[in-house]
Design a protein around this motif. Structure first.
Motif, mmCIF file in Angstrom:
data_model
loop_
_atom_site.group_PDB
_atom_site.id
_atom_site.type_symbol
_atom_site.label_atom_id
_atom_site.label_comp_id
_atom_site.label_asym_id
_atom_site.label_seq_id
_atom_site.Cartn_x
_atom_site.Cartn_y
_atom_site.Cartn_z
ATOM 1 N N SER A 61 0.830 -1.212 0.000
ATOM 2 C CA SER A 61 0.000 0.000 0.000
ATOM 3 C C SER A 61 0.862 1.258 0.000
ATOM 4 C CB SER A 61 -0.898 0.018 1.247
ATOM 5 O OG SER A 61 -1.698 -1.111 1.315
ATOM 6 N N PRO A 62 1.650 1.453 -1.075
ATOM 7 C CA PRO A 62 2.556 2.613 -1.069
ATOM 8 C C PRO A 62 1.821 3.942 -0.964
ATOM 9 C CG PRO A 62 2.466 1.574 -3.247
ATOM 10 C CD PRO A 62 1.761 0.660 -2.303
ATOM 11 N N ALA A 63 0.621 4.024 -1.566
ATOM 12 C CA ALA A 63 -0.112 5.302 -1.515
ATOM 13 C C ALA A 63 -0.513 5.648 -0.086
ATOM 14 C CB ALA A 63 -1.353 5.222 -2.406
ATOM 15 N N LEU A 64 -0.781 4.629 0.717
ATOM 16 C CA LEU A 64 -1.142 4.889 2.110
ATOM 17 C C LEU A 64 0.055 5.481 2.859
ATOM 18 C CD1 LEU A 64 -3.306 4.595 4.344
ATOM 19 C CD2 LEU A 64 -2.315 2.349 4.853
ATOM 20 N N VAL A 65 1.243 4.940 2.601
ATOM 21 C CA VAL A 65 2.445 5.439 3.273
ATOM 22 C C VAL A 65 2.716 6.893 2.888
ATOM 23 C CG1 VAL A 65 4.955 5.152 3.401
ATOM 24 C CG2 VAL A 65 3.449 3.153 3.534
ATOM 25 N N THR A 66 2.608 7.196 1.608
ATOM 26 C CA THR A 66 2.878 8.582 1.195
ATOM 27 C C THR A 66 1.795 9.524 1.733
ATOM 28 O OG1 THR A 66 1.840 8.124 -0.935
ATOM 29 C CG2 THR A 66 4.215 8.006 -0.853
ATOM 30 N N GLU A 67 0.569 9.021 1.841
ATOM 31 C CA GLU A 67 -0.516 9.839 2.405
ATOM 32 C C GLU A 67 -0.230 10.168 3.886
ATOM 33 O OE1 GLU A 67 -3.430 10.762 0.869
ATOM 34 O OE2 GLU A 67 -4.504 11.537 2.617
ATOM 35 N N ILE A 68 0.207 9.168 4.637
ATOM 36 C CA ILE A 68 0.523 9.399 6.059
ATOM 37 C C ILE A 68 1.603 10.476 6.172
ATOM 38 C CG2 ILE A 68 1.519 8.352 8.130
ATOM 39 C CD1 ILE A 68 0.300 5.646 7.177
ATOM 40 N N ALA A 69 2.641 10.344 5.346
ATOM 41 C CA ALA A 69 3.743 11.316 5.407
ATOM 42 C C ALA A 69 3.278 12.697 4.981
ATOM 43 C CB ALA A 69 4.896 10.838 4.522
ATOM 44 N N SER A 70 2.454 12.760 3.917
ATOM 45 C CA SER A 70 2.048 14.074 3.401
ATOM 46 C C SER A 70 1.136 14.803 4.386
ATOM 47 C CB SER A 70 1.353 13.925 2.048
ATOM 48 O OG SER A 70 0.066 13.376 2.233
ATOM 49 N N ARG A 71 0.554 14.064 5.319
ATOM 50 C CA ARG A 71 -0.306 14.708 6.309
ATOM 51 C C ARG A 71 0.453 15.025 7.600
ATOM 52 N NH1 ARG A 71 -6.117 11.891 4.856
ATOM 53 N NH2 ARG A 71 -6.884 13.082 6.614
ATOM 54 N N GLY A 72 1.789 14.994 7.527
ATOM 55 C CA GLY A 72 2.605 15.540 8.604
ATOM 56 C C GLY A 72 3.000 14.576 9.702
ATOM 57 N N HIS A 73 2.838 13.283 9.457
ATOM 58 C CA HIS A 73 3.173 12.313 10.503
ATOM 59 C C HIS A 73 4.531 11.675 10.246
ATOM 60 C CE1 HIS A 73 -0.952 12.705 11.877
ATOM 61 N NE2 HIS A 73 -1.344 12.557 10.626
#
Ligand code: ZN
Length: 291
Positions: A61-73
């Motif tokens: 789930s690479p998109a989930l990982v990038t989403e978590i990072a892009s939201r500041g976590h």
């Protein structure tokens, strides 16, 4: 009206262990949608958390990982596969933490410096992992459960952050308890306690400075079909208990204590602020002493 702040209240670090709770890969993936719900909950409260992701899920789930990072976590590693360190050899562990760090860093462009072992399995028998983590470029571990626990435990370890002799920081799981009774602060334990009991424990004995709260996506999953979890055996139904009330409990915890920055961002300030306990030096028979 926000709840009254308990005495000696320290902000809590919110952490999420992103793992796959399915018994069988033929079942539909459930962790991703609930992780998104958690991201929305954190956004609405301006909380930046630390997400420990199983390495294989970062590939799935690479998109989930990038989403978590892009939201500041912060992204950190929850082992390559969800296997306890007690079942591993050092060479395999080195390979897994190197691979997991590389995959997540390639996705997010940010350095991965934190590790959490599945089921808190950094125990006296697995302390070889501390040198491996430091040698592979990790700055902290967040696995030690410094209390007695039905799975893995490290009673006698400090309840506030400390450094191992090689300099690796340990920012373990906070302890929820009173007197001699303690439980890890998160997951099943906060799901099972009724809110008034949880409030009582946390008000009487707030988590130590730097204390982490952990949750998993499945802790919130109301629609997950029941199955028998091998680690839990006949206690498996407990893994489904109290899921509905967990959002409300997190709300109360956040309102009562506030939220700390992600773990990686606390290391420097914790050193400067004297939050770290003395280094922990395990002796030959794994008894602990502090220097
Ligand atoms: Zn886990």
């Amino acid at each position: 009206m926000p709840p009254k702040r308990p005495r000696r209240a320290n902000p809590v670090t919110f952490t999420v262990d992103v793992e796959d709770h399915r018994p069988d890969p033929s079942w539909p993936v459930r962790y991703a949608s609930i992780t998104h719900q958690l991201l929305d909950w954190f956004d609405s409260r301006a909380i930046a958390a630390t997400f420990f992701v199983v390495g294989e899920l970062a590939v799935e789930s690479p998109a989930l990982v990038t989403e978590i990072a892009s939201r500041g976590h912060e992204l950190a590693l929850h082992n390559w596969r969800h296997e306890p360190l007690t079942a591993m050899r050092p060479a395999q562990f080195r390979d897994w933490v190197r691979r997991g760090k590389g995959v997540i860093e390639d996705l997010t462009g940010a350095e991965v410096v934190g590790f959490r072992a599945p089921t808190g399995s950094v125990v006296p028998e697995t302390l070889w992992c501390i040198d491996v983590l430091a040698e592979e470029g990790y700055l902290y571990d967040s696995s030690v459960v410094p209390t007695r626990n039905p799975l893995y435990q490290f009673p006698g370890a400090p309840q506030q952050p400390f450094r191992w002799p090689n300099g690796l920081a340990e920012v373990g799981i906070a302890v929820l308890g009173i007197g001699g009774i303690g439980a890890p602060f998160g997951g099943t334990y906060i799901r099972l306690l009724p809110l008034p009991v949880l409030k009582f424990f946390l008000t009487m004995n707030p988590p130590a400075p730097g204390g982490s709260l952990y949750v998993h996506p499945h802790d919130f999953d109301l629609d997950e079909p029941r199955w028998r979890v091998p680690d839990a055996g006949r206690l498996s139904p407990l893994l489904w208990a109290g899921r509905r009330s967990l959002w409300k409990k997190l709300d109360w915890i956040h309102q009562a204590f506030g939220a700390s920055a992600p773990l990686r961002d606390q290391l420097h300030t914790a050193d400067q602020g004297g939050v770290f306990h003395d280094p922990l030096v395990p002796t030959g028979n794994a008894r602990l002493t502090t220097t």
